[in-house]
Design a protein around this motif. Structure first.
Motif, PDB file in Angstrom:
ATOM      1  N   GLN A  32       1.054  -1.075  -0.065  1.00  0.00           N
ATOM      2  CA  GLN A  32      -0.011   0.004  -0.110  1.00  0.00           C
ATOM      3  C   GLN A  32       0.999   1.174   0.084  1.00  0.00           C
ATOM      4  OE1 GLN A  32      -2.699  -0.348   3.296  1.00  0.00           O
ATOM      5  NE2 GLN A  32      -3.912  -1.578   2.268  1.00  0.00           N
ATOM      6  N   SER A  33       2.002   1.130   0.686  1.00  0.00           N
ATOM      7  CA  SER A  33       2.994   2.480   0.596  1.00  0.00           C
ATOM      8  C   SER A  33       3.430   2.662  -0.660  1.00  0.00           C
ATOM      9  CB  SER A  33       3.952   2.061   1.751  1.00  0.00           C
ATOM     10  OG  SER A  33       4.966   2.957   1.670  1.00  0.00           O
ATOM     11  N   ASP A  34       3.870   1.437  -1.370  1.00  0.00           N
ATOM     12  CA  ASP A  34       4.438   1.846  -2.810  1.00  0.00           C
ATOM     13  C   ASP A  34       3.418   2.441  -3.521  1.00  0.00           C
ATOM     14  OD1 ASP A  34       6.910   0.876  -1.856  1.00  0.00           O
ATOM     15  OD2 ASP A  34       6.637  -1.421  -2.450  1.00  0.00           O
ATOM     16  N   GLU A  35       2.109   1.815  -3.561  1.00  0.00           N
ATOM     17  CA  GLU A  35       1.019   2.373  -4.338  1.00  0.00           C
ATOM     18  C   GLU A  35       0.714   3.806  -4.123  1.00  0.00           C
ATOM     19  OE1 GLU A  35      -3.717   1.383  -4.913  1.00  0.00           O
ATOM     20  OE2 GLU A  35      -2.329   0.009  -4.221  1.00  0.00           O
ATOM     21  N   LEU A  36       0.632   4.081  -2.682  1.00  0.00           N
ATOM     22  CA  LEU A  36       0.645   5.796  -2.482  1.00  0.00           C
ATOM     23  C   LEU A  36       1.613   6.467  -2.957  1.00  0.00           C
ATOM     24  CD1 LEU A  36      -1.216   5.414   0.960  1.00  0.00           C
ATOM     25  CD2 LEU A  36      -2.165   6.070  -0.954  1.00  0.00           C
ATOM     26  N   ARG A  37       2.997   6.010  -2.686  1.00  0.00           N
ATOM     27  CA  ARG A  37       4.010   6.917  -3.362  1.00  0.00           C
ATOM     28  C   ARG A  37       4.094   7.004  -4.709  1.00  0.00           C
ATOM     29  NH1 ARG A  37       7.554   3.561  -1.133  1.00  0.00           N
ATOM     30  NH2 ARG A  37       7.882   4.778   1.013  1.00  0.00           N
ATOM     31  N   LYS A  38       3.583   6.029  -5.563  1.00  0.00           N
ATOM     32  CA  LYS A  38       3.444   6.068  -6.999  1.00  0.00           C
ATOM     33  C   LYS A  38       2.502   7.097  -7.244  1.00  0.00           C
ATOM     34  CE  LYS A  38       5.326   1.713  -8.142  1.00  0.00           C
ATOM     35  NZ  LYS A  38       4.858   0.138  -8.844  1.00  0.00           N
ATOM     36  N   LYS A  39       1.365   7.100  -6.870  1.00  0.00           N
ATOM     37  CA  LYS A  39       0.137   7.672  -6.872  1.00  0.00           C
ATOM     38  C   LYS A  39       0.582   9.170  -6.400  1.00  0.00           C
ATOM     39  CE  LYS A  39      -4.494   8.771  -5.455  1.00  0.00           C
ATOM     40  NZ  LYS A  39      -5.760   8.354  -4.622  1.00  0.00           N
ATOM     41  N   TYR A  40       1.293   9.526  -5.433  1.00  0.00           N
ATOM     42  CA  TYR A  40       1.521  10.867  -4.964  1.00  0.00           C
ATOM     43  C   TYR A  40       2.476  11.476  -6.022  1.00  0.00           C
ATOM     44  CZ  TYR A  40       3.625  14.922  -2.157  1.00  0.00           C
ATOM     45  OH  TYR A  40       4.067  15.950  -1.829  1.00  0.00           O
ATOM     46  N   THR A  41       3.695  10.787  -6.422  1.00  0.00           N
ATOM     47  CA  THR A  41       4.630  11.275  -7.403  1.00  0.00           C
ATOM     48  C   THR A  41       3.972  11.585  -8.816  1.00  0.00           C
ATOM     49  OG1 THR A  41       5.356   9.035  -7.921  1.00  0.00           O
ATOM     50  CG2 THR A  41       6.684  10.014  -6.341  1.00  0.00           C
ATOM     51  N   THR A  42       2.987  10.809  -9.251  1.00  0.00           N
ATOM     52  CA  THR A  42       2.214  11.061 -10.538  1.00  0.00           C
ATOM     53  C   THR A  42       1.416  12.274 -10.397  1.00  0.00           C
ATOM     54  OG1 THR A  42       0.719   9.464 -10.167  1.00  0.00           O
ATOM     55  CG2 THR A  42       2.538   8.583 -11.416  1.00  0.00           C
ATOM     56  N   GLU A  43       0.743  12.731  -9.160  1.00  0.00           N
ATOM     57  CA  GLU A  43       0.019  13.454  -8.986  1.00  0.00           C
ATOM     58  C   GLU A  43       0.814  14.844  -8.783  1.00  0.00           C
ATOM     59  OE1 GLU A  43      -2.785  13.104  -5.807  1.00  0.00           O
ATOM     60  OE2 GLU A  43      -4.058  11.490  -6.842  1.00  0.00           O
ATOM     61  N   GLN A  44       1.965  14.858  -8.206  1.00  0.00           N
ATOM     62  CA  GLN A  44       2.902  16.014  -8.051  1.00  0.00           C
ATOM     63  C   GLN A  44       3.395  16.583  -9.367  1.00  0.00           C
ATOM     64  OE1 GLN A  44       6.295  15.055  -5.809  1.00  0.00           O
ATOM     65  NE2 GLN A  44       6.850  17.041  -5.224  1.00  0.00           N
ATOM     66  N   TYR A  45       3.704  15.642 -10.385  1.00  0.00           N
ATOM     67  CA  TYR A  45       4.032  15.942 -11.571  1.00  0.00           C
ATOM     68  C   TYR A  45       3.053  16.492 -12.345  1.00  0.00           C
ATOM     69  CZ  TYR A  45       8.700  14.026 -10.508  1.00  0.00           C
ATOM     70  OH  TYR A  45       9.718  13.875  -9.915  1.00  0.00           O
ATOM     71  N   LYS A  46       1.540  16.182 -12.105  1.00  0.00           N
ATOM     72  CA  LYS A  46       0.571  16.789 -12.837  1.00  0.00           C
ATOM     73  C   LYS A  46       0.026  18.149 -12.565  1.00  0.00           C
ATOM     74  CE  LYS A  46      -1.792  12.337 -13.564  1.00  0.00           C
ATOM     75  NZ  LYS A  46      -3.082  11.554 -13.350  1.00  0.00           N
ATOM     76  N   VAL A  47       0.511  18.570 -11.346  1.00  0.00           N
ATOM     77  CA  VAL A  47       0.149  19.898 -10.879  1.00  0.00           C
ATOM     78  C   VAL A  47       0.966  20.781 -11.678  1.00  0.00           C
ATOM     79  CG1 VAL A  47      -0.020  21.513  -8.956  1.00  0.00           C
ATOM     80  CG2 VAL A  47      -0.812  19.133  -8.645  1.00  0.00           C
ATOM     81  N   GLU A  48       0.440  21.991 -12.345  1.00  0.00           N
ATOM     82  CA  GLU A  48       1.249  22.984 -12.936  1.00  0.00           C
ATOM     83  C   GLU A  48       1.762  23.800 -12.047  1.00  0.00           C
ATOM     84  OE1 GLU A  48      -0.739  24.810 -16.090  1.00  0.00           O
ATOM     85  OE2 GLU A  48      -1.060  22.684 -16.907  1.00  0.00           O
ATOM     86  N   LYS A  49       3.157  24.202 -11.900  1.00  0.00           N
ATOM     87  CA  LYS A  49       3.452  25.067 -11.037  1.00  0.00           C
ATOM     88  C   LYS A  49       3.416  26.481 -11.685  1.00  0.00           C
ATOM     89  CE  LYS A  49       6.711  21.975  -8.934  1.00  0.00           C
ATOM     90  NZ  LYS A  49       8.229  21.716  -8.723  1.00  0.00           N
ATOM     91  N   PRO A  50       3.051  27.561 -10.999  1.00  0.00           N
ATOM     92  CA  PRO A  50       2.886  28.837 -11.375  1.00  0.00           C
ATOM     93  C   PRO A  50       4.231  29.607 -11.930  1.00  0.00           C
ATOM     94  CG  PRO A  50       2.718  29.016  -9.234  1.00  0.00           C
ATOM     95  CD  PRO A  50       2.702  27.519  -9.339  1.00  0.00           C
ATOM     96  N   THR A  51       4.208  30.068 -13.132  1.00  0.00           N
ATOM     97  CA  THR A  51       5.407  30.848 -13.670  1.00  0.00           C
ATOM     98  C   THR A  51       5.913  32.028 -13.051  1.00  0.00           C
ATOM     99  OG1 THR A  51       4.207  31.982 -14.939  1.00  0.00           O
ATOM    100  CG2 THR A  51       4.586  30.057 -15.803  1.00  0.00           C
ATOM    101  N   ASN A  52       5.007  32.698 -12.285  1.00  0.00           N
ATOM    102  CA  ASN A  52       5.440  33.843 -11.599  1.00  0.00           C
ATOM    103  C   ASN A  52       5.570  33.489  -9.985  1.00  0.00           C
ATOM    104  OD1 ASN A  52       6.129  36.315 -10.304  1.00  0.00           O
ATOM    105  ND2 ASN A  52       4.252  37.273 -11.244  1.00  0.00           N
ATOM    106  N   THR A  53       7.033  33.387  -9.432  1.00  0.00           N
ATOM    107  CA  THR A  53       6.774  33.122  -8.271  1.00  0.00           C
ATOM    108  C   THR A  53       7.277  34.035  -7.086  1.00  0.00           C
ATOM    109  OG1 THR A  53       9.057  32.515  -8.410  1.00  0.00           O
ATOM    110  CG2 THR A  53       7.626  30.695  -8.656  1.00  0.00           C
ATOM    111  N   SER A  54       7.302  35.382  -7.783  1.00  0.00           N
ATOM    112  CA  SER A  54       7.553  36.457  -6.805  1.00  0.00           C
ATOM    113  C   SER A  54       6.376  36.887  -6.014  1.00  0.00           C
ATOM    114  CB  SER A  54       8.183  37.475  -7.570  1.00  0.00           C
ATOM    115  OG  SER A  54       7.065  38.013  -8.355  1.00  0.00           O
ATOM    116  N   ILE A  55       6.522  37.460  -4.829  1.00  0.00           N
ATOM    117  CA  ILE A  55       5.458  37.772  -3.961  1.00  0.00           C
ATOM    118  C   ILE A  55       5.397  39.296  -3.912  1.00  0.00           C
ATOM    119  CG2 ILE A  55       4.479  37.425  -1.755  1.00  0.00           C
ATOM    120  CD1 ILE A  55       5.923  34.860  -1.510  1.00  0.00           C
TER     121      ILE A  55
END
Length: 61
Positions: A32-55
């Protein structure tokens, strides 16, 4: 000696059974840990990071 034989056998049997169940549960948790780790890494790469990171902070008066 005969009085101690049955309790020792029963305790030994219980320890062996509990060890088998424990190993099985650890293997399931590992899967289950391996399955969740794979799911988390695939979801992490799907999220688009904002281009403007300045605050931008408001000016204090």
């Amino acid at each position: 000696m005969k009085r101690l034989l049955l309790p020792i056998i029963l305790i030994t049997f219980a320890v062996i059974c509990l060890s088998i169940v424990h190993i099985d549960n650890v293997n399931r948790l590992d899967a289950q840990s391996d399955e969740l780790r794979k799911k988390y890494t695939t979801e992490q790469y799907k999220v688009e990071k904002p281009t403007n990171t300045s605050i931008v902070l408001p000016e204090l008066k």
